[in-house]
Design an enzyme around this catalytic site. Structure first.
Site, short mmCIF file in Angstrom:
data_model
loop_
_atom_site.label_atom_id
_atom_site.label_comp_id
_atom_site.label_asym_id
_atom_site.label_seq_id
_atom_site.Cartn_x
_atom_site.Cartn_y
_atom_site.Cartn_z
N SER A 103 9.62 7.20 -4.17
CA SER A 103 10.17 7.82 -5.39
C SER A 103 11.69 7.75 -5.53
O SER A 103 12.21 8.15 -6.58
CB SER A 103 9.72 9.28 -5.49
OG SER A 103 8.38 9.35 -5.90
N ILE A 104 12.41 7.26 -4.54
CA ILE A 104 13.83 7.03 -4.82
C ILE A 104 14.01 5.71 -5.59
O ILE A 104 15.12 5.28 -5.86
CB ILE A 104 14.73 7.13 -3.58
CG1 ILE A 104 14.41 6.09 -2.52
CG2 ILE A 104 14.64 8.53 -2.98
CD1 ILE A 104 15.44 6.08 -1.37
#
Length: 390
Positions: A56-57
């Protein structure tokens, strides 16, 4: 031994991680990197340029690519997404977020680009994982831990999404994750290019992010780490990221290195410029890193923080790692990427173990608590204490 090195050595020594890389850098040119362990249990030694599935980064990167197209006039924040995504022209809306999928009402206004960036479009995760809409998101769309080999191509994915009602009216709530995947499809259609090329042209090439892609970078197979759930292998170097995915996930599909994500963070800290080159406008960076949605009390995803475009923005400091103004996010594969605008600091943690609970997140929390202490020291204020020393 530095304190940063201790943070990566500890979980490797006790067997929680095969290896990890941590990086802290500032706009003044200071940089510290700590490396520990191996790319896989029993595998090759970890290096500072080892490649990780960043999960999710990826989201801040997708938001930045969207804002780059806004800067270029290809997109407008308040443009209706049905122009590019006709599948989402008239979705029904659940009367209750946890209600049955056939208990719906008409949509009141179209979804906009701004809605997707701020996760206000109505598609996405709610706190009740037993709700019918969550079963549909996980079952139909495979919204969960990144699994690029299993997700269908964008056209089929959108066809399935169109069958799932919105959780709330556009602009009237906040739902996690799915908006970033929708954005990825929109960027591809708006530019008439595959998403990997969109990212490369807008961000990766100007930032020198040569090891960031939706598949193992060229020449990077020997540096690709393995991913674990506990001590169980989930994906190896020749696994799902070894070939291009049918669905490039703007929510969590990228692989990268600590240095690459650091370059992205430094660009944001420098108002959209990197090594003399303009990548984003200052206004786009300001919008990305400013609160766009303030979480309702107790929100399990935002934990009382706000959401900007593509990442959270700290507005209160309930935990040792929170710093007001901090922007970034954590990835479910055991990663974190944050910028601290007030201190001109980037922090990156790359692990290779899926986050399964508080014990796992504390690996990252202790590191981020130390970053918060450094930021406080740069401001000359009283440092906080990492959770492990409370």
């Amino acid at each position: 031994m530095t304190r940063l090195q201790e943070f990566v050595d500890g979980p490797v020594a006790d067997g929680r991680l095969a290896g990890a890389v941590a990086l802290i850098a500032t706009t003044d040119g200071d940089r510290e990197v700590a490396v520990a362990g191996r790319q896989a249990f029993g595998g090759a030694p970890m290096t500072r340029d080892s490649v990780f599935r960043i999960a999710s980064i990826t989201k801040p990167i997708t938001a930045a690519a969207t804002m780059a197209l806004v800067d270029r006039g290809v997109l407008e924040l308040d443009a209706e997404v049905r122009r590019w995504l006709p599948e989402l022209a008239d979705p029904p809306v659940l009367r209750r977020p946890d209600g049955p999928l056939d208990d719906t009402e008409p949509i009141e206004r179209p979804i906009t680009v701004r809605d997707l960036l701020g996760f206000g479009g109505g598609h996405g995760f709610i706190a009740d994982f037993g709700a019918p809409v969550m079963a549909a998101l996980f079952g139909e769309l495979l919204q969960g831990p990144p699994a690029p080999a299993q997700v269908p191509p964008p056209a089929e994915w959108l066809r399935r999404l169109a069958r799932i009602p919105l959780v709330h009216q556009p602009g009237r709530g906040w739902t996690y994750n799915t908006g970033a995947d929708i954005l990825g499809v929109l960027l591809s259609r708006a530019t008439e290019q595959p998403l990997d090329r969109v990212f490369a042209e807008l961000l990766f090439e100007p930032l020198g992010m040569t090891d960031t892609d939706f598949t193992t970078p060229r020449g990077g197979a020997a540096r690709m780490t393995s991913l674990y759930r506990g001590s169980t292998l989930v994906d190896g170097p020749d696994g799902q990221w070894s070939h291009p995915p049918a669905f490039p996930s703007g929510a969590g599909g990228l692989v990268s290195t600590a240095a690459d994500w650091c370059a992205f963070g430094l660009m944001l800290l420098n108002g959209g410029r990197y090594r003399g080159r303009s990548v984003l406008t200052e206004e786009s960076v300001r919008l990305m890193t400013s609160p766009q949605h303030v979480a309702e009390p107790g929100n399990m995803f935002l934990q009382d923080q706000a959401w900007g475009f593509g990442g959270s923005v700290d507005i209160v400091t309930p935990e040792p790692w929170n710093v007001v103004g901090r922007y970034g996010w954590i990835g479910g594969t055991g990663t974190a990427g944050y910028i601290y605008p007030g201190a001109g600091t980037v922090a990156v943690w790359l692990g290779q173990r899926e986050l399964q609970g508080p014990d796992d997140s504390d690996l990252i929390g202790d590191f981020l608590g130390d970053v918060a202490d450094r930021v406080a020291a740069r401001h000359g204020s009283q440092p906080t204490r990492p959770r492990s020393s409370e």
